[in-house]
Structures are given as C-alpha cells and as structure tokens.
Design a protein around this motif. Sequence first.
Motif, PDB file in Angstrom:
ATOM      1  N   GLN A   1       1.294  -1.706  12.966  1.00  0.00           N
ATOM      2  CA  GLN A   1       0.986  -2.672  11.908  1.00  0.00           C
ATOM      3  C   GLN A   1      -0.511  -2.893  11.786  1.00  0.00           C
ATOM      4  OE1 GLN A   1       3.378  -6.297  11.687  1.00  0.00           O
ATOM      5  NE2 GLN A   1       1.520  -7.488  11.423  1.00  0.00           N
ATOM      6  N   GLU A   2      -1.196  -3.034  12.911  1.00  0.00           N
ATOM      7  CA  GLU A   2      -2.643  -3.250  12.870  1.00  0.00           C
ATOM      8  C   GLU A   2      -3.371  -2.037  12.297  1.00  0.00           C
ATOM      9  OE1 GLU A   2      -4.357  -5.948  13.494  1.00  0.00           O
ATOM     10  OE2 GLU A   2      -2.551  -7.090  13.946  1.00  0.00           O
ATOM     11  N   ILE A   3      -2.911  -0.849  12.642  1.00  0.00           N
ATOM     12  CA  ILE A   3      -3.547   0.361  12.106  1.00  0.00           C
ATOM     13  C   ILE A   3      -3.356   0.440  10.602  1.00  0.00           C
ATOM     14  CG2 ILE A   3      -3.501   2.880  12.146  1.00  0.00           C
ATOM     15  CD1 ILE A   3      -2.583   2.679  15.083  1.00  0.00           C
ATOM     16  N   LEU A   4      -2.137   0.175  10.132  1.00  0.00           N
ATOM     17  CA  LEU A   4      -1.864   0.230   8.692  1.00  0.00           C
ATOM     18  C   LEU A   4      -2.677  -0.818   7.938  1.00  0.00           C
ATOM     19  CD1 LEU A   4       2.001   0.766   8.790  1.00  0.00           C
ATOM     20  CD2 LEU A   4       0.304   2.417   8.008  1.00  0.00           C
ATOM     21  N   LEU A   5      -2.736  -2.031   8.465  1.00  0.00           N
ATOM     22  CA  LEU A   5      -3.490  -3.085   7.789  1.00  0.00           C
ATOM     23  C   LEU A   5      -4.980  -2.753   7.770  1.00  0.00           C
ATOM     24  CD1 LEU A   5      -1.729  -6.295   9.182  1.00  0.00           C
ATOM     25  CD2 LEU A   5      -1.493  -5.265   6.920  1.00  0.00           C
ATOM     26  N   TRP A   6      -5.485  -2.210   8.870  1.00  0.00           N
ATOM     27  CA  TRP A   6      -6.908  -1.844   8.908  1.00  0.00           C
ATOM     28  C   TRP A   6      -7.186  -0.752   7.885  1.00  0.00           C
ATOM     29  CZ3 TRP A   6      -9.814   2.497   9.599  1.00  0.00           C
ATOM     30  CH2 TRP A   6     -11.154   2.326   9.888  1.00  0.00           C
ATOM     31  N   MET A   7      -6.323   0.241   7.834  1.00  0.00           N
ATOM     32  CA  MET A   7      -6.540   1.362   6.929  1.00  0.00           C
ATOM     33  C   MET A   7      -6.448   0.921   5.478  1.00  0.00           C
ATOM     34  SD  MET A   7      -7.281   4.562   7.071  1.00  0.00           S
ATOM     35  CE  MET A   7      -7.208   6.091   6.144  1.00  0.00           C
ATOM     36  N   LEU A   8      -5.451   0.122   5.141  1.00  0.00           N
ATOM     37  CA  LEU A   8      -5.302  -0.341   3.762  1.00  0.00           C
ATOM     38  C   LEU A   8      -6.468  -1.224   3.346  1.00  0.00           C
ATOM     39  CD1 LEU A   8      -1.488  -1.179   3.719  1.00  0.00           C
ATOM     40  CD2 LEU A   8      -2.615   0.767   2.647  1.00  0.00           C
ATOM     41  N   GLY A   9      -7.035  -1.960   4.301  1.00  0.00           N
ATOM     42  CA  GLY A   9      -8.183  -2.807   3.984  1.00  0.00           C
ATOM     43  C   GLY A   9      -9.475  -2.031   3.806  1.00  0.00           C
ATOM     44  N   LYS A  10      -9.608  -0.889   4.477  1.00  0.00           N
ATOM     45  CA  LYS A  10     -10.839  -0.107   4.396  1.00  0.00           C
ATOM     46  C   LYS A  10     -10.815   0.938   3.292  1.00  0.00           C
ATOM     47  CE  LYS A  10     -12.396  -2.309   7.954  1.00  0.00           C
ATOM     48  NZ  LYS A  10     -13.430  -3.358   7.777  1.00  0.00           N
ATOM     49  N   LEU A  11      -9.626   1.305   2.826  1.00  0.00           N
ATOM     50  CA  LEU A  11      -9.541   2.310   1.764  1.00  0.00           C
ATOM     51  C   LEU A  11     -10.065   1.749   0.446  1.00  0.00           C
ATOM     52  CD1 LEU A  11      -6.044   3.986   2.271  1.00  0.00           C
ATOM     53  CD2 LEU A  11      -8.252   5.126   2.387  1.00  0.00           C
ATOM     54  N   GLU A  12     -10.504   2.659  -0.412  1.00  0.00           N
ATOM     55  CA  GLU A  12     -10.779   2.266  -1.785  1.00  0.00           C
ATOM     56  C   GLU A  12      -9.494   1.731  -2.413  1.00  0.00           C
ATOM     57  OE1 GLU A  12     -12.373   5.558  -3.852  1.00  0.00           O
ATOM     58  OE2 GLU A  12     -14.094   5.823  -2.515  1.00  0.00           O
ATOM     59  N   ARG A  13      -9.648   0.741  -3.300  1.00  0.00           N
ATOM     60  CA  ARG A  13      -8.462   0.069  -3.814  1.00  0.00           C
ATOM     61  C   ARG A  13      -7.507   1.042  -4.512  1.00  0.00           C
ATOM     62  NH1 ARG A  13      -7.701  -5.189  -3.821  1.00  0.00           N
ATOM     63  NH2 ARG A  13      -8.741  -4.820  -1.838  1.00  0.00           N
ATOM     64  N   LYS A  14      -8.063   2.027  -5.222  1.00  0.00           N
ATOM     65  CA  LYS A  14      -7.205   2.985  -5.912  1.00  0.00           C
ATOM     66  C   LYS A  14      -6.418   3.820  -4.908  1.00  0.00           C
ATOM     67  CE  LYS A  14      -7.346   6.598  -9.466  1.00  0.00           C
ATOM     68  NZ  LYS A  14      -8.224   7.383 -10.377  1.00  0.00           N
ATOM     69  N   LYS A  15      -7.078   4.281  -3.832  1.00  0.00           N
ATOM     70  CA  LYS A  15      -6.382   5.069  -2.820  1.00  0.00           C
ATOM     71  C   LYS A  15      -5.370   4.207  -2.070  1.00  0.00           C
ATOM     72  CE  LYS A  15     -10.036   8.482  -1.994  1.00  0.00           C
ATOM     73  NZ  LYS A  15     -10.930   9.085  -0.967  1.00  0.00           N
ATOM     74  N   ALA A  16      -5.701   2.940  -1.857  1.00  0.00           N
ATOM     75  CA  ALA A  16      -4.767   2.053  -1.169  1.00  0.00           C
ATOM     76  C   ALA A  16      -3.494   1.855  -1.994  1.00  0.00           C
ATOM     77  CB  ALA A  16      -5.432   0.711  -0.884  1.00  0.00           C
ATOM     78  N   ILE A  17      -3.648   1.674  -3.314  1.00  0.00           N
ATOM     79  CA  ILE A  17      -2.480   1.522  -4.179  1.00  0.00           C
ATOM     80  C   ILE A  17      -1.644   2.802  -4.175  1.00  0.00           C
ATOM     81  CG2 ILE A  17      -1.736   1.159  -6.561  1.00  0.00           C
ATOM     82  CD1 ILE A  17      -2.760  -1.354  -5.263  1.00  0.00           C
ATOM     83  N   THR A  18      -2.313   3.962  -4.187  1.00  0.00           N
ATOM     84  CA  THR A  18      -1.589   5.234  -4.136  1.00  0.00           C
ATOM     85  C   THR A  18      -0.816   5.370  -2.826  1.00  0.00           C
ATOM     86  OG1 THR A  18      -3.301   6.241  -5.528  1.00  0.00           O
ATOM     87  CG2 THR A  18      -1.853   7.723  -4.312  1.00  0.00           C
ATOM     88  N   SER A  19      -1.428   4.950  -1.734  1.00  0.00           N
ATOM     89  CA  SER A  19      -0.733   5.011  -0.444  1.00  0.00           C
ATOM     90  C   SER A  19       0.485   4.101  -0.440  1.00  0.00           C
ATOM     91  CB  SER A  19      -1.699   4.620   0.681  1.00  0.00           C
ATOM     92  OG  SER A  19      -2.788   5.513   0.757  1.00  0.00           O
ATOM     93  N   LEU A  20       0.352   2.913  -1.011  1.00  0.00           N
ATOM     94  CA  LEU A  20       1.495   1.999  -1.085  1.00  0.00           C
ATOM     95  C   LEU A  20       2.610   2.584  -1.951  1.00  0.00           C
ATOM     96  CD1 LEU A  20      -0.367  -1.418  -1.429  1.00  0.00           C
ATOM     97  CD2 LEU A  20       0.807  -0.526   0.574  1.00  0.00           C
ATOM     98  N   GLN A  21       2.242   3.288  -3.014  1.00  0.00           N
ATOM     99  CA  GLN A  21       3.260   3.953  -3.820  1.00  0.00           C
ATOM    100  C   GLN A  21       4.001   5.003  -2.980  1.00  0.00           C
ATOM    101  OE1 GLN A  21       1.998   5.260  -7.826  1.00  0.00           O
ATOM    102  NE2 GLN A  21       0.103   4.134  -7.476  1.00  0.00           N
ATOM    103  N   GLY A  22       3.249   5.721  -2.159  1.00  0.00           N
ATOM    104  CA  GLY A  22       3.895   6.693  -1.283  1.00  0.00           C
ATOM    105  C   GLY A  22       4.820   6.030  -0.284  1.00  0.00           C
ATOM    106  N   PHE A  23       4.392   4.875   0.279  1.00  0.00           N
ATOM    107  CA  PHE A  23       5.257   4.156   1.210  1.00  0.00           C
ATOM    108  C   PHE A  23       6.567   3.759   0.539  1.00  0.00           C
ATOM    109  CE2 PHE A  23       1.286   2.403   3.565  1.00  0.00           C
ATOM    110  CZ  PHE A  23       1.030   3.679   4.017  1.00  0.00           C
ATOM    111  N   ALA A  24       6.479   3.307  -0.715  1.00  0.00           N
ATOM    112  CA  ALA A  24       7.664   2.841  -1.426  1.00  0.00           C
ATOM    113  C   ALA A  24       8.502   3.976  -1.988  1.00  0.00           C
ATOM    114  CB  ALA A  24       7.245   1.894  -2.554  1.00  0.00           C
TER     115      ALA A  24
END
Length: 915
Positions: free
Chosen positions: A502-525
């Motif tokens: 959980q800490e790794i995912l939260l750190w990564m999502l917080g450091k990614l560019e917002r567009k890449k973070a949204i794309t990653s969340l789409q992949g998760f879903a």
Amino acid sequence: MAALWQTAGSGVLETCGLERILEALKLLLSPGGSGSSSLQITKHDVLLTTLKSNLSALEDKFLKDPHWKKLKLLRDEIANEAEWRQDCMDVTWRFTSQTLLLLLCLKETMIRLAVEFNPGKPNLRTPEAAPALSPDTLSISQQKTVQSVLQFVVTLGVCPYLVPGVGVPVRYRTEFGAVVQDVVCLGAAPSAPRRLYTSCKVLLNVAQHASLGSLIFCRHFGDIAAGLCQLGFCPTKRKPLNPEEEVLTEDERALSRKALRDILDQVYQPLAVRELLILQGGPPQSCTDGKTQVMCRAPAWLRRLCGQLLSERLMRPSGVQAVVRGILEGAGAGAAGGSDAEATAADWKKCDLIAKILASCPQQSLSPEDYYRDICPQILDLFHFQDKSTGLQFQRVATTTFITMSRERPQLAAKYLLQPVLAPLHRCSNTAEVSECDMVPGTILVTEEELSRCIEDVYKVYVVGNEPLTVLVDSLLPVLGVLFSLYCFTKHSVSHIRSLCQEILLWMLGKLERKKAITSLQGFAGLDKTVPSLHSLCHFRAATQGGIMITIKEAVCDEDEDEALYQKVSSEQCQVEHLGDLLSHCQECGLAGDFFIFCLKELTHMAVENEAELKTKPFSSESLLELEQHQTLLVEGPERKLLVLQLTAVLCERMSEQIFTNITQVVDFVAATLQRACASLAHQAESTVESQTLSMSMGLVAVMLGGAIQLKSSEFAILKQLLPLLEKVSNTYPDPVIQELAVDLRITISTHGAFSTEAVSVAAQSTLNKKDPEGKREEQQQTSYERYSNVSYNHLEQQGSHCTSNQTSLTPNAPLVPQEVREPSITTNQKSGSITTEQLQEALLSAYDPQIPTRAAALRTLSRWIEQREPKALEMQEKLLKGLPSSQMCTLRKSCLACWHSMMAVKTSTHWRPE
C-alpha cells in the motif's frame, strides 16, 4: 613480511621459560623516581632517569642473578644476529632496542614451547574435562604486561619518527606522549628513518605469532601502517651521492611496501578501512613553530596512496561491507552496534558520505560498468542483514547508495540495481515472455522468499529513500499492475507485506505525473488493457510459511467453467473495491478527485454513445479471426460500461466530502455534470436524478460566486470554462428554474462577480442551507401552499426573496456537497393503502419547495404512490397533472402512464387463454 629473523641457540630455548622473559619486561616498565623533592626536576628528567635506571637494573640482573643466565644467552644470541645499532647516545632508543630484543625472545620461546607440547590422549572416562592448555598461552596478566610493553615500543620507537601529516601526532594522544616527543634525540645515530624501519620490522616479526600478532594489530595497526607508508612511499628530497649517505635502500623500501599490503590483507578489513581513512584525512595535526601553531594536513602522496588502498579494499570480495563497517564502527557504533548504534544510524550525513564513496568509480577499475557489475550485488546484500543494530545502519547506507547511483549513473543503476530488485515482479507480468517450461500448471515462478524480499527492498528504496528520480519511477511503472494485484490478494488474509504494498502504491501514485497516474488507475480497474498487469496464466497462492508465492494456474475443466467465471467476476469486483480503499488515501493530493471526474466523463461518453452501432453494423467478413475480434468488441463494450458504473458507485460510497481540494476540480466536476445533462437532453433521457445532480452542481458554482470564498482573477478564468455549457443548459433544459439560474451564473462569471442576481444568492443559500428554525420552515411551507393554490411560477421568485442569506465560509477542505436536504417526513417503505391525508398533504407542499433536491424527493414519492396505485394518490392524479409545472408534470405523467399500462396488462391477462 617473511621471517626476518633466524634465531640460533636451540639448546637454550629448552630451559628458558615465559615467566623469566615477562619478569624482565616488567623490570623495564617498573616506575621510578628522582629521590628528590625539588620542584626544579621536570617530567622530562624523571622519564630519562627512569629509563636509565631500568636499563641498569636489567643489566645487573643479567650479570649477577644465575637464574637469568639462560635468558641472557638467548638475548645476546639474538642481538648478535640483529642488523641494527643498539648502542646509542639516546636513552630512549637504547630502551626501545632492549624491549624489542626481549619481545623477540618471547616470540621464539613461545614457538619452541608450542612445538614441544604433546597433550597426550584424552581420557574417555571424563570427556567433559577441559583439554590440556598449550604452554605458549599467555594469561590475562601476562597479556596486560605485553600490551604495556607494546605501547612503550610504539610510543618510543614509531610515533616520534613520523613526519608531520602522517598519522596522529603522539603529543595529542596522552600527556606521556607529549613528554616523549620532547625527550627523543633525533640527531643521534642511528637516523630517524632507520629507527622507524627497525621498530616496524621487529614488530612485524613478532606479529607472526598468532597470539602476539592479535595484541599488536588490535591497538597499534594504524601506527605501524603509517610507518610503513612513510618508509615505502614517502618521496625523498634528493638522491644520495654515495651508499653511505643513503638512509634506506631501495630493497628496504620495496620490502616496506610489500609488508604494508600483506598486513592490509591479513587484518580485519573494517579495521584496515578505518585506519586508512584516518591516515588519508584524519584529525588536524599541528606543527610547532615557536609561538604559533600551523595546522598540518596529510601530504598529497599519502592521500593518493590511501585512496588507492581504500579502492583495493572496496574491490575485494565483501569489500562494500568492509568499507561500511569501517566507517560506521569508527563513528562509535562498535563491532555489534554498540551504545551509539541508533545515533549513528540516524546520522544521514555519514550515510551520504559512504554513498558517495561507493558510487564513485575508482581508477583501478577498467570501466564504470565493470565496477557497477562487481559492486552492485554487494550493495543489495546490505538490505538483508538480520542484526537489528547493524542491519538498520546497513539498510540506510544501501538506500542512500541506491539513490546516489541512480542519480549519477541512471543507466547502470537501472541495469545492475533496479532490474535485479524488480526481477520477481517482471517475471509474472503480462509483458514478460514466459518460456514453455514455465507454462506447466503448478510451476512456481516466484518463491515466497523472493517475493517478500522484493517487496521489502522496493519499499526501502522507493518509500524510505523518497527520491522521485526518473529512472526509479520509470523502472517501477511497468510492474505497478502486478503490485496492485498483490495488494488486492493480501487484503483477503493477514500478510506482513500488505502495508508495504500500500505504501509503495501510494508513493508511486503521488510521484507520477497526473496523466500517468490516471492511466495507471485505469489499468488497476481494468478499463485500460494496455497497462501492464499480472499475466493471465499467473496467480497468487498462500505459501507454507505464511507468505505468498506466484505460480502457474491449473487448467480449468469443463465442469469448473462456471466456478472459474464466478471467481473471475468476484476478483474483478474485489479489485474495484480495493481500488476505492486505495484512493481514499489519495484525497489530499487531489488524485482521487481527478479520477472521480474521469469516471464522470466516462459516464457522459456512455450517454452519447450509440449502443446499437456495433449490433446494426453489417458484418460480411468470412475470416474467423475477424469474427472473433468483432464478437470481442461486442462483449467488451457493455463490460466496460458496467465496470465504469461499478467504479463510480464505489467511489461515491468510499470518498468523503473533501474529495475536491481546489477550484479547478470543482469546475471540472460541474463541467462533467453539465455535459452529462446536455447529453441526456439530446437523447431525451432526462430523469429526476439528473435534475437533482445538475441542481447540486450549479449550486456549488453559486456558492463560490456568492462570496463564500474569495475568488481571484485567475480563478474566474477557470470558471469561464463553464460559460458554453451554461449557455447550452439555459437554452435547452426544460426546467425554467435551472434555465434562469444558468443565465444568472453566466452573467456573474462574465462580470467577475461585479453583477450578481438574487437567484444566485438563493441558490447558494439553498446549497449551504443548514437546519432552519421552525418559524422559517412554516413560512416556506405556507408560501409553497399558496403557490400550490394559485399555480403561479412567478410566486416562486417571491418565495426566494423571503429567504435571508446565511453567511457560511467555504474553505478548500470544506465539504462541497449540500449538508442537508429537506425531504417530506414520509416513510419510503409504506405498504399499499397505508398513507394518510397528512402525509399526502406534506408531499404536495414539498413538491412546490424552492429547493430543487427537496422538490425532486417529493416527486419521487408521489410517483411511487401512483405506481403502487395508492387510492388517495389516484384521487389526486388529475389535479396533480394540471397543477404542476410542465417540468415536474413530465415525471408524474410517466408514472401515471406506467400505472395505466400495468392495469391494462392485468385486465388483458384475465381474459386471455391459450389455444
């Protein structure tokens, strides 16, 4: 250094014992005094007098005491073989020479006693009895005597002859050292370099015995190493004119260089590293020049030499660990952590220093890549020390080194550090090429230990290091989907790596560019199939030791297809729920709000899509592959829509009212709502829910424009994005209240709040309205009843004018949704025929309430009663249809028509009979 001394007299060694030699050493070290109370006698005179007295006492013993005869013969024999001058005008050197001779006697005696020792066979009847002790073993008191002798030898025979800048000056160690520095006569023969060479040479000869060598190197390794560095590498000022003027021969210098490298390889490597660091740039040393003191640093040749020797220590097997231990233990951590271990572990500056040393490629290495290939595996091993005290220090050093190498040489760090760490996750990604031998069902791709170590290392590097370097982020991004799948699996049971994931995912999502973070969340879903995720053939399983391992799935039988389908659907649903839990921690950074807005936009796209496009499109291809692709598209479309609906529902349930953190997100939310409303109107799909959501979103804009927050010109520029949508709503939406509010909001935004209508204030107050006093509620209900009697829309504006504005502040973290909505106090689960006249009257009054959400709730209640064919509601049916405005009448009319159709269907079914 090989055997430097060959001692004869083997017959003497048979009768000479250790006690006699140690007694002679004690005699040399016995304290003395001047025998006078005169204050004029200085410490220097006392020292010189004591040394002379002890030397005389030792000679008297040799001449007068017959028990010392054997030791005298041994000493004389060794002295005759010696290659240095023992008669000197300087009493300190005469004392040092006699001490060195006695140490050689001690070493030769211990060797002969060990050779002659025959312990005999052990007694089998008493196996627990201790074995016989070797006669060359020194007792604790004898070891203390030898240590004192060695301290005198080093203080009198090594330290005074070191040039300034080499080693730690003896005058700054102890008070006795300061006295020694002043009494040594450097002008007397032999010369200072010759004395230093002799002392180091004899000490190394004595150190060939294991027990004596440990006593020498444990405390005096640094001084001996400093002496050998000076003897072997110190440049000479000029070449001697003849051999007599040469202080040291070239062979002697070469022998000193070889001896230095031998002892560096022989001793405990962290000790060697620590002493070399002290020599390279140890404590500042001072040179006395009359009244002033000038700070002396290590000479350039010594700094270069120590750097080269340190690099050699580093390139050896386990050299990284030796360097780390040498620096940290030298800082007070001790061999096992020590009392200052926690303080040392918290010293990040020291960790940075070690990281810079390890990240710098030495000159001895062929290339930086060769250096990284050899050194990186040792750095990764620093993460896995089990000792709590040293383990914490090593982990911090490893993390800092990891970050430093990634910053200075990102390509090499990615190849030799990041790839080995992330290899278990890459192995089970859908982008990895799984070999046929690994496709066997049940094959273990990643063991329990590998996966646990991988997650722990990733956590230490990324979360603890907390440096969002490009190479770090880019390396972890391809396996982020696998990490999320692992996180979802850990939520089903107890796992020590759940919090790490959980800490790794939260750190990564917080450091990614917002567009890449949204794309990653789409992949998760599961909305974006192009995002790397867990391989379809891989799945997680509980391991025997309580951990998790990754294996190849078993083949699914025909009988188990339903169960497999159920497991797949359940897994996807759980992933969406776990994604909602993960996003609940991302509200402060705004990621949750942005992803929620993305889902709302997806809902809008769903509203405008033509669902029958794929079904009605003629398909004439005869290719089976194209047919399969066509069928896949037909399935994926509805599947994606259901997934978006489920994801939106989960976010609405899990997110708090603080999901939006800035005005940009609020504007995006309102824009998404307006777009969906316009799309619904275009497809003639208007509903009460859409009307209520649209009213709430426009109320948010009214709150911001109504003075709840202080808007800047830049924020008005953001609000202007809503102008086209508000204009479209004002022209097309059937509800006149919403139409008028959209026009007023456009005017207020365009004028930057300079002009604001009363409708904007009323809408803002309605959105932020809290519990009203009873008198005000009754006033609103009475006004609503008058409007019901007169059926006049203009009276609604008068109703709005009676409302007083409440001053409510809206902070960036404040809730941006209505706090309370007035609804008729009617139980929604009423049974047929159970409503009363009072409840019906209250619902009718609420249907004319100025608050649109309250009005919508009343309309839903009335519609439900009509659909359930409540008698009292059916009696009022015609009156309701005639009295309500057209926008509200549409909802009830649909309900009435549905009720009529159902009644007709019942009547028809009673007369129809099958043939």
